[in-house]
Design a protein around this motif. Structure first.
Motif: not given
Ligand code: MG
Ligand code: ATP
Length: 242
Positions: A40-42, A157-160
Protein backbone atom coordinates in the motif's frame (compact mmCIF):
# COMPACT_ATOMS: atom_id res chain seq x y z
CA UNK A 1 -8.42 11.10 -11.03
CA UNK A 2 -5.74 8.47 -10.47
CA UNK A 3 -5.07 5.78 -13.02
CA UNK A 4 -2.74 2.95 -12.10
CA UNK A 5 -1.63 1.22 -15.29
CA UNK A 6 -0.07 -2.24 -14.93
CA UNK A 7 2.35 -1.15 -12.27
CA UNK A 8 5.19 -3.34 -11.07
CA UNK A 9 7.66 -2.28 -8.41
CA UNK A 10 10.79 -4.22 -7.60
CA UNK A 11 13.30 -3.57 -4.86
CA UNK A 12 16.32 -5.48 -6.14
CA UNK A 13 15.16 -9.05 -6.67
CA UNK A 14 12.08 -8.56 -4.48
CA UNK A 15 8.78 -7.78 -6.21
CA UNK A 16 6.70 -5.53 -3.94
CA UNK A 17 3.93 -4.96 -6.51
CA UNK A 18 3.16 -6.90 -9.66
CA UNK A 19 1.05 -5.76 -12.61
CA UNK A 20 -1.45 -3.74 -10.58
CA UNK A 21 -4.13 -1.65 -12.33
CA UNK A 22 -7.08 0.33 -10.95
CA UNK A 23 -8.69 3.72 -11.39
CA UNK A 24 -9.95 6.28 -8.89
CA UNK A 25 -12.42 8.90 -10.14
CA UNK A 26 -12.66 12.53 -9.09
CA UNK A 27 -15.12 12.99 -6.22
CA UNK A 28 -14.52 9.45 -5.05
CA UNK A 29 -13.14 8.10 -1.79
CA UNK A 30 -11.41 4.90 -2.86
CA UNK A 31 -10.03 2.31 -0.46
CA UNK A 32 -6.66 0.62 -0.81
CA UNK A 33 -6.92 -2.45 1.32
CA UNK A 34 -4.26 -4.96 2.26
CA UNK A 35 -2.38 -6.65 5.08
CA UNK A 36 0.94 -5.41 6.45
CA UNK A 37 3.50 -5.57 3.68
CA UNK A 38 0.89 -5.82 0.91
CA UNK A 39 2.39 -2.83 -0.93
CA UNK A 40 0.00 0.00 0.00
CA UNK A 41 2.65 2.52 1.05
CA UNK A 42 4.83 1.58 -1.93
CA UNK A 43 1.88 2.26 -4.24
CA UNK A 44 1.23 5.66 -2.67
CA UNK A 45 4.91 6.59 -2.82
CA UNK A 46 4.87 5.95 -6.55
CA UNK A 47 1.72 8.08 -6.93
CA UNK A 48 3.51 10.82 -5.02
CA UNK A 49 6.58 10.51 -7.29
CA UNK A 50 8.81 9.55 -4.36
CA UNK A 51 9.43 6.13 -5.95
CA UNK A 52 9.45 5.27 -9.64
CA UNK A 53 7.55 2.26 -10.99
CA UNK A 54 9.79 -0.50 -12.36
CA UNK A 55 7.20 -1.10 -15.08
CA UNK A 56 3.87 0.47 -15.97
CA UNK A 57 2.77 4.02 -15.23
CA UNK A 58 0.46 6.06 -13.03
CA UNK A 59 -1.50 9.11 -14.13
CA UNK A 60 -2.50 11.56 -11.44
CA UNK A 61 -4.96 14.30 -12.45
CA UNK A 62 -4.04 13.47 -16.04
CA UNK A 63 -0.27 13.77 -15.56
CA UNK A 64 2.25 10.96 -15.75
CA UNK A 65 4.32 10.31 -12.61
CA UNK A 66 7.20 9.34 -14.86
CA UNK A 67 7.07 12.09 -17.49
CA UNK A 68 5.50 14.99 -15.55
CA UNK A 69 6.41 14.49 -11.87
CA UNK A 70 6.36 18.23 -11.10
CA UNK A 71 2.81 18.61 -12.39
CA UNK A 72 1.81 15.64 -10.27
CA UNK A 73 3.49 16.99 -7.11
CA UNK A 74 1.68 20.31 -7.36
CA UNK A 75 -1.69 18.58 -7.40
CA UNK A 76 -1.32 16.03 -4.62
CA UNK A 77 -1.41 16.08 -0.85
CA UNK A 78 0.06 13.10 0.97
CA UNK A 79 -0.43 12.05 4.53
CA UNK A 80 1.48 9.14 5.94
CA UNK A 81 0.30 7.66 9.23
CA UNK A 82 2.58 6.94 12.16
CA UNK A 83 5.49 9.33 12.58
CA UNK A 84 4.28 12.50 10.89
CA UNK A 85 7.59 14.39 10.85
CA UNK A 86 6.60 17.84 12.12
CA UNK A 87 9.08 20.46 13.34
CA UNK A 88 8.72 20.20 17.10
CA UNK A 89 10.07 23.69 17.85
CA UNK A 90 7.61 25.37 15.52
CA UNK A 91 3.97 26.03 16.34
CA UNK A 92 1.17 24.23 14.54
CA UNK A 93 0.52 27.37 12.46
CA UNK A 94 4.20 27.71 11.56
CA UNK A 95 4.43 24.06 10.54
CA UNK A 96 1.46 24.42 8.21
CA UNK A 97 2.63 27.80 6.86
CA UNK A 98 6.07 26.37 6.10
CA UNK A 99 4.51 23.79 3.82
CA UNK A 100 2.35 26.43 2.18
CA UNK A 101 5.40 28.50 1.34
CA UNK A 102 7.10 25.42 -0.13
CA UNK A 103 4.17 25.19 -2.52
CA UNK A 104 4.71 28.83 -3.49
CA UNK A 105 1.63 30.20 -1.70
CA UNK A 106 1.70 33.81 -0.53
CA UNK A 107 1.22 34.87 3.10
CA UNK A 108 -2.38 35.97 2.75
CA UNK A 109 -3.41 32.80 0.97
CA UNK A 110 -1.65 30.72 3.63
CA UNK A 111 -3.30 32.56 6.54
CA UNK A 112 -6.67 32.30 4.91
CA UNK A 113 -6.29 28.61 4.33
CA UNK A 114 -4.97 27.94 7.86
CA UNK A 115 -8.00 29.68 9.33
CA UNK A 116 -10.33 27.46 7.34
CA UNK A 117 -8.44 24.22 8.10
CA UNK A 118 -8.16 25.06 11.78
CA UNK A 119 -11.93 25.43 11.97
CA UNK A 120 -12.50 22.27 10.00
CA UNK A 121 -10.12 20.25 12.17
CA UNK A 122 -10.96 21.99 15.46
CA UNK A 123 -7.40 23.14 16.09
CA UNK A 124 -8.01 26.75 17.15
CA UNK A 125 -7.08 26.12 20.78
CA UNK A 126 -3.58 24.86 19.99
CA UNK A 127 -2.78 26.51 16.68
CA UNK A 128 -0.17 28.83 18.18
CA UNK A 129 1.50 26.36 20.51
CA UNK A 130 4.71 24.49 19.72
CA UNK A 131 3.96 20.99 18.46
CA UNK A 132 6.73 19.23 20.48
CA UNK A 133 4.57 18.18 23.44
CA UNK A 134 1.37 17.63 21.42
CA UNK A 135 -0.50 14.35 21.79
CA UNK A 136 -0.45 11.96 18.85
CA UNK A 137 -3.93 12.97 17.71
CA UNK A 138 -3.09 16.68 17.88
CA UNK A 139 0.04 16.06 15.80
CA UNK A 140 -2.00 14.07 13.33
CA UNK A 141 -4.39 17.00 12.92
CA UNK A 142 -1.49 19.34 12.19
CA UNK A 143 -0.18 16.83 9.66
CA UNK A 144 -3.60 16.65 8.00
CA UNK A 145 -3.77 20.45 7.77
CA UNK A 146 -0.27 20.51 6.29
CA UNK A 147 -1.32 17.94 3.68
CA UNK A 148 -4.25 20.11 2.61
CA UNK A 149 -2.72 23.58 2.81
CA UNK A 150 -2.28 24.00 -0.96
CA UNK A 151 -5.82 22.70 -1.62
CA UNK A 152 -4.66 19.65 -3.61
CA UNK A 153 -6.91 18.01 -6.17
CA UNK A 154 -5.75 14.50 -5.31
CA UNK A 155 -5.35 13.41 -1.70
CA UNK A 156 -3.39 10.32 -0.66
CA UNK A 157 -4.05 9.17 2.88
CA UNK A 158 -1.87 6.30 4.07
CA UNK A 159 -3.45 4.91 7.25
CA UNK A 160 -4.36 8.42 8.39
CA UNK A 161 -6.47 7.55 11.41
CA UNK A 162 -3.66 5.73 13.24
CA UNK A 163 -3.49 7.26 16.69
CA UNK A 164 -6.76 9.16 16.48
CA UNK A 165 -9.42 8.61 19.14
CA UNK A 166 -13.06 7.94 18.25
CA UNK A 167 -13.99 11.64 18.28
CA UNK A 168 -11.04 12.66 16.14
CA UNK A 169 -11.60 9.73 13.77
CA UNK A 170 -15.23 10.82 13.35
CA UNK A 171 -14.16 14.38 12.70
CA UNK A 172 -11.68 13.06 10.19
CA UNK A 173 -14.37 11.11 8.36
CA UNK A 174 -16.56 14.21 8.23
CA UNK A 175 -13.67 16.14 6.76
CA UNK A 176 -13.22 13.49 4.09
CA UNK A 177 -16.91 13.92 3.28
CA UNK A 178 -16.38 17.68 2.84
CA UNK A 179 -13.38 17.09 0.57
CA UNK A 180 -15.34 14.58 -1.47
CA UNK A 181 -18.18 17.09 -1.89
CA UNK A 182 -15.58 19.54 -3.21
CA UNK A 183 -14.83 17.00 -5.94
CA UNK A 184 -11.44 15.86 -4.69
CA UNK A 185 -9.99 12.48 -5.58
CA UNK A 186 -9.22 10.63 -2.38
CA UNK A 187 -7.28 7.40 -1.95
CA UNK A 188 -7.39 5.98 1.53
CA UNK A 189 -5.27 3.03 2.63
CA UNK A 190 -5.98 0.85 5.60
CA UNK A 191 -5.86 -2.69 6.88
CA UNK A 192 -8.93 -1.88 8.96
CA UNK A 193 -11.92 -3.23 7.07
CA UNK A 194 -14.48 -1.42 9.23
CA UNK A 195 -12.85 1.90 8.49
CA UNK A 196 -12.80 1.26 4.73
CA UNK A 197 -16.41 0.17 4.86
CA UNK A 198 -17.48 3.45 6.48
CA UNK A 199 -15.77 5.61 3.88
CA UNK A 200 -15.47 3.84 0.56
CA UNK A 201 -17.82 2.36 -2.01
CA UNK A 202 -15.04 1.03 -4.19
CA UNK A 203 -11.79 -0.64 -3.18
CA UNK A 204 -8.65 -2.25 -4.50
CA UNK A 205 -7.61 -5.26 -2.46
CA UNK A 206 -3.93 -6.10 -2.62
CA UNK A 207 -2.34 -9.23 -1.22
CA UNK A 208 1.42 -9.70 -1.31
CA UNK A 209 1.79 -7.25 -4.13
CA UNK A 210 -0.95 -8.65 -6.35
CA UNK A 211 -4.33 -7.12 -7.00
CA UNK A 212 -7.01 -9.54 -5.81
CA UNK A 213 -10.03 -7.36 -6.46
CA UNK A 214 -10.93 -3.91 -7.74
CA UNK A 215 -14.50 -2.70 -7.69
CA UNK A 216 -17.41 -2.02 -5.39
CA UNK A 217 -17.61 -3.51 -1.91
CA UNK A 218 -21.22 -4.39 -2.64
CA UNK A 219 -20.27 -6.55 -5.60
CA UNK A 220 -17.51 -8.24 -3.62
CA UNK A 221 -20.00 -9.08 -0.88
CA UNK A 222 -22.47 -10.44 -3.43
CA UNK A 223 -19.77 -12.45 -5.18
CA UNK A 224 -18.78 -14.25 -1.99
CA UNK A 225 -22.17 -14.14 -0.29
CA UNK A 226 -20.67 -12.57 2.84
CA UNK A 227 -21.49 -9.36 4.67
CA UNK A 228 -18.68 -9.33 7.21
CA UNK A 229 -15.70 -7.61 5.67
CA UNK A 230 -13.09 -9.36 7.81
CA UNK A 231 -14.42 -12.77 6.75
CA UNK A 232 -14.56 -11.58 3.17
CA UNK A 233 -10.99 -10.33 3.25
CA UNK A 234 -9.69 -13.60 4.69
CA UNK A 235 -11.59 -15.62 2.08
CA UNK A 236 -10.23 -13.55 -0.81
CA UNK A 237 -6.69 -13.74 0.59
CA UNK A 238 -6.87 -17.49 1.20
CA UNK A 239 -8.31 -18.03 -2.28
CA UNK A 240 -5.35 -16.19 -3.81
CA UNK A 241 -3.06 -19.17 -3.24
CA UNK A 242 -0.26 -16.99 -1.87
MG1 MG B 1 2.20 1.07 4.82
N1 ATP C 1 12.79 0.70 0.06
C1 ATP C 1 12.51 -0.59 0.12
N2 ATP C 1 13.46 -1.53 -0.08
C2 ATP C 1 13.19 -2.84 -0.05
N3 ATP C 1 11.97 -3.35 0.20
C3 ATP C 1 10.97 -2.49 0.42
C4 ATP C 1 11.17 -1.08 0.40
N4 ATP C 1 10.00 -0.46 0.65
C5 ATP C 1 9.11 -1.45 0.84
N5 ATP C 1 9.68 -2.66 0.70
C6 ATP C 1 9.01 -3.96 0.80
O1 ATP C 1 7.85 -3.95 -0.02
C7 ATP C 1 6.77 -4.65 0.60
C8 ATP C 1 5.57 -3.74 0.68
O2 ATP C 1 5.80 -2.72 1.67
P1 ATP C 1 4.77 -1.56 1.96
O3 ATP C 1 5.39 -0.67 2.95
O4 ATP C 1 4.37 -0.97 0.66
O5 ATP C 1 3.55 -2.34 2.59
P2 ATP C 1 2.21 -1.78 3.26
O6 ATP C 1 1.08 -2.43 2.55
O7 ATP C 1 2.25 -0.31 3.29
O8 ATP C 1 2.29 -2.39 4.73
P3 ATP C 1 1.83 -1.77 6.17
O9 ATP C 1 0.37 -2.08 6.31
O10 ATP C 1 2.63 -2.56 7.13
O11 ATP C 1 2.14 -0.32 6.17
C9 ATP C 1 7.30 -5.12 1.96
O12 ATP C 1 7.70 -6.47 1.86
C10 ATP C 1 8.48 -4.23 2.21
O13 ATP C 1 9.46 -4.87 2.99
Amino acid sequence: MIEVQQVTKQFGAFTALEDVSFRVEAGEVYGLLGENGAGKTTMMRMMATILRPTAGNIEVAGFSVIKEPNEVRRRIGILFGGDVGLYSRLTARENIAYFGSMYGMDRTAIEHRIKRLSQMLEMDSFLDRRVGPFSRGMKQKVAIARTLVHDPQVILLDEPTTGLDVTAANMFRQMIGTLQAEGKTILFSSHNMGEIDKLCKRIALIHQGRLQYAGTLQKLREQYGMQDLDDLFMTVVEGSGR
